[in-house]
Write a protein that holds these residues in place. Structure first.
Motif, PDB file in Angstrom:
ATOM      1  N   VAL A  27       0.852  -1.185   0.000  1.00  0.00           N
ATOM      2  CA  VAL A  27       0.000   0.000   0.000  1.00  0.00           C
ATOM      3  C   VAL A  27       0.884   1.230   0.000  1.00  0.00           C
ATOM      4  N   VAL A  28       0.622   2.137  -0.936  1.00  0.00           N
ATOM      5  CA  VAL A  28       1.410   3.371  -1.030  1.00  0.00           C
ATOM      6  C   VAL A  28       0.476   4.570  -0.951  1.00  0.00           C
ATOM      7  N   GLY A  29       1.005   5.676  -0.455  1.00  0.00           N
ATOM      8  CA  GLY A  29       0.252   6.922  -0.422  1.00  0.00           C
ATOM      9  C   GLY A  29      -0.028   7.459   0.958  1.00  0.00           C
ATOM     10  N   MET A  30       0.293   6.694   2.005  1.00  0.00           N
ATOM     11  CA  MET A  30       0.028   7.176   3.367  1.00  0.00           C
ATOM     12  C   MET A  30       1.048   8.234   3.743  1.00  0.00           C
ATOM     13  N   PRO A  31       0.612   9.377   4.260  1.00  0.00           N
ATOM     14  CA  PRO A  31       1.571  10.417   4.649  1.00  0.00           C
ATOM     15  C   PRO A  31       2.468   9.950   5.792  1.00  0.00           C
ATOM     16  N   GLU A  32       3.655  10.495   5.838  1.00  0.00           N
ATOM     17  CA  GLU A  32       4.587  10.144   6.905  1.00  0.00           C
ATOM     18  C   GLU A  32       4.057  10.647   8.239  1.00  0.00           C
ATOM     19  N   GLY A  33       4.188   9.825   9.259  1.00  0.00           N
ATOM     20  CA  GLY A  33       3.669  10.179  10.568  1.00  0.00           C
ATOM     21  C   GLY A  33       4.393  11.363  11.183  1.00  0.00           C
ATOM     22  N   GLN A  34       3.632  12.186  11.912  1.00  0.00           N
ATOM     23  CA  GLN A  34       4.178  13.337  12.620  1.00  0.00           C
ATOM     24  C   GLN A  34       3.939  13.167  14.120  1.00  0.00           C
ATOM     25  N   GLU A  35       4.756  13.811  14.925  1.00  0.00           N
ATOM     26  CA  GLU A  35       4.646  13.661  16.371  1.00  0.00           C
ATOM     27  C   GLU A  35       3.303  14.145  16.909  1.00  0.00           C
ATOM     28  N   ASP A  36       2.715  15.139  16.229  1.00  0.00           N
ATOM     29  CA  ASP A  36       1.466  15.699  16.743  1.00  0.00           C
ATOM     30  C   ASP A  36       0.236  15.142  16.015  1.00  0.00           C
ATOM     31  N   ASP A  37       0.367  14.011  15.323  1.00  0.00           N
ATOM     32  CA  ASP A  37      -0.800  13.369  14.717  1.00  0.00           C
ATOM     33  C   ASP A  37      -1.812  13.002  15.804  1.00  0.00           C
ATOM     34  N   VAL A  38      -3.086  13.228  15.524  1.00  0.00           N
ATOM     35  CA  VAL A  38      -4.139  12.935  16.496  1.00  0.00           C
ATOM     36  C   VAL A  38      -5.010  11.764  16.049  1.00  0.00           C
ATOM     37  N   VAL A  39      -5.473  11.783  14.803  1.00  0.00           N
ATOM     38  CA  VAL A  39      -6.393  10.755  14.329  1.00  0.00           C
ATOM     39  C   VAL A  39      -6.390  10.750  12.808  1.00  0.00           C
ATOM     40  N   GLY A  40      -6.695   9.606  12.223  1.00  0.00           N
ATOM     41  CA  GLY A  40      -6.846   9.509  10.783  1.00  0.00           C
ATOM     42  C   GLY A  40      -8.254   9.052  10.431  1.00  0.00           C
ATOM     43  N   VAL A  41      -8.806   9.629   9.359  1.00  0.00           N
ATOM     44  CA  VAL A  41     -10.102   9.212   8.832  1.00  0.00           C
ATOM     45  C   VAL A  41      -9.835   8.457   7.532  1.00  0.00           C
ATOM     46  N   LEU A  42     -10.387   7.255   7.405  1.00  0.00           N
ATOM     47  CA  LEU A  42     -10.116   6.392   6.255  1.00  0.00           C
ATOM     48  C   LEU A  42     -11.419   5.911   5.633  1.00  0.00           C
ATOM     49  N   LEU A  43     -11.539   6.080   4.309  1.00  0.00           N
ATOM     50  CA  LEU A  43     -12.684   5.616   3.532  1.00  0.00           C
ATOM     51  C   LEU A  43     -12.139   4.724   2.424  1.00  0.00           C
TER      52      LEU A  43
END
Length: 387
Positions: free
Chosen positions: A113-129
């Motif tokens: 799977v490609v296309g996921m943004p690189e994680g950041q320290e202040d990430d809170v939540v991801g929405v996925l459809l």
């Protein structure tokens, strides 16, 4: 003036409905929105796509995220049996929005799977459809903690009656395959809750013999025999429920003194073998894990959702996204409005939008999973409130 708003518009002209729903969602906002989620219930994928593009124009310059669905949720209602568009808008001051589009590539004998943004320290939540036909959503979600440790994912599987019929939209673009979403980071007060809608029956039991998803022994007793013992002691009503669709909950925290609502990952019991006394379930369970049989009906689903929301500790909820199973609407309750009304009662005057999914995404005990017959919720509180 509010930071969240929602809208709902019905009618055969989905493009017009999209414009109306977005207008309703934007009306109460205190400022221009940063994120607008749009969900479209329609029979013609091309009309759904046209509605999505119109919604993106109406919501500009906000980021628009959404998909086709078998039903939509907005304005305190659910709609499953007619053309409709729901819109949900959010003002997220200071937040970082990283939209993404996921594709799969073949590499030797596996998919990447490609296309996921690189994680950041202040990430809170991801929405996925996700599209159910072209994207390995179960495998991706189950392994997401290895790639993005600690990032909760919330969302749902979009509706498409046939391969190629799904529509996913993000940032003004529309796709018929893969997955889309957004990672939200920065100063956000957000929390998730997953209501699996099941009622436990019988005692907690330790798995004493198993192979992959086949349970041979529970608490030292052949699994099928143990199940028969438990069912025999149930009231007649619960015996009927067990016969219509038995479930099993796998405890996610083996060290808890007691297992309460939300402590089990609920999976189906998919088969039994009288010869070996084994039962097969919809997940792999290791020896030593604690399990408990479960049943599901409208009453159990309502009790579970209400109990989880009663324990919700985000503080005043200003807005929420609701991803409800397409088996929970009018298929389970008297009408399509049930889950929307429960959230209205729990959260009060909050902007709530969402859709009926063909599989729901949400974390249980800190790990992301794909569920069925659940209500997965992403709620937002006031900035500065503890999440």
């Amino acid at each position: 003036m509010a930071r969240f708003g929602d809208g709902l518009a019905l009618g055969p002209d989905l493009t017009s409905a999209a414009g109306s729903a977005v207008e309703q969602a934007l009306a109460p906002l205190s400022a221009a929105p940063d994120l607008v989620c749009v969900f479209v219930r329609g029979d013609d994928p091309e009309e759904v796509e046209a509605a999505a593009r119109h919604a993106a124009g109406a919501a500009a310059p906000a980021l628009v995220l959404g998909c086709s669905a078998s039903g939509v949720i907005g304005a305190g209602r659910g709609v499953e049996d007619s053309g409709a568009v729901s819109a949900w808008a959010a003002v997220l001051p200071g937040a970082r929005l990283d939209p993404f589009r996921l594709e799969t590539l073949k590499a030797d004998d596996r998919l990447i799977v490609v296309g996921m943004p690189e994680g950041q320290e202040d990430d809170v939540v991801g929405v996925l459809l996700a599209d159910p036909y072209s994207f390995p959503v179960d495998a991706f979600v189950e392994r997401s903690d290895d790639v993005l440790p600690g990032l909760p994912l919330v969302g749902g599987i979009a509706d498409g009656e046939v391969r190629g019929g799904t529509r996913l939209f993000v940032g003004g673009d529309v796709y018929s395959d893969g997955a889309v979403g957004v990672v939200l980071g920065g100063p956000l007060a957000a929390a998730t809750v997953v209501s699996q809608g099941a009622r436990p029956i019988g005692p907690d039991m330790v798995v004493t013999r198993a192979d992959e998803n086949v349970l041979y022994e529970l608490a030292g007793v052949p699994a099928l025999e143990k199940l028969e013992q438990i069912v025999a002691l149930l009231p007649e009503e619960e015996q009927e429920m067990a016969g219509q669709g038995l479930l099993i909950g796998v405890a996610m925290n083996e060290y808890a003194d007691e297992h309460e609502h939300g402590d089990f990952l609920v999976r189906g019991v998919v088969g039994a073998d009288a010869g070996s006394g084994a039962i097969a379930i919809g997940d792999v369970v290791e020896v030593g894990r604690t399990v408990r049989f479960q049943v599901r009906d409208a009453g159990a689903a309502e009790e579970d959702l209400a109990a989880l929301l009663d324990r919700f500790d985000l503080g005043p909820v200003e807005g929420a996204l609701l991803f409800s199973c397409n088996g929970r609407g009018q298929a389970m309750f008297p009408d399509s409005d049930h889950d929307a009304k429960v959230l209205d009662r729990a959260f009060g005057p909050a902007g709530i939008g969402g859709f009926f999914a063909a599989g729901e995404i949400g974390p249980v005990s800190g790990r992301n999973h794909v569920h069925g017959f659940t209500a997965s919720i992403l709620a937002f509180g006031r900035p500065g409130e503890p999440a």
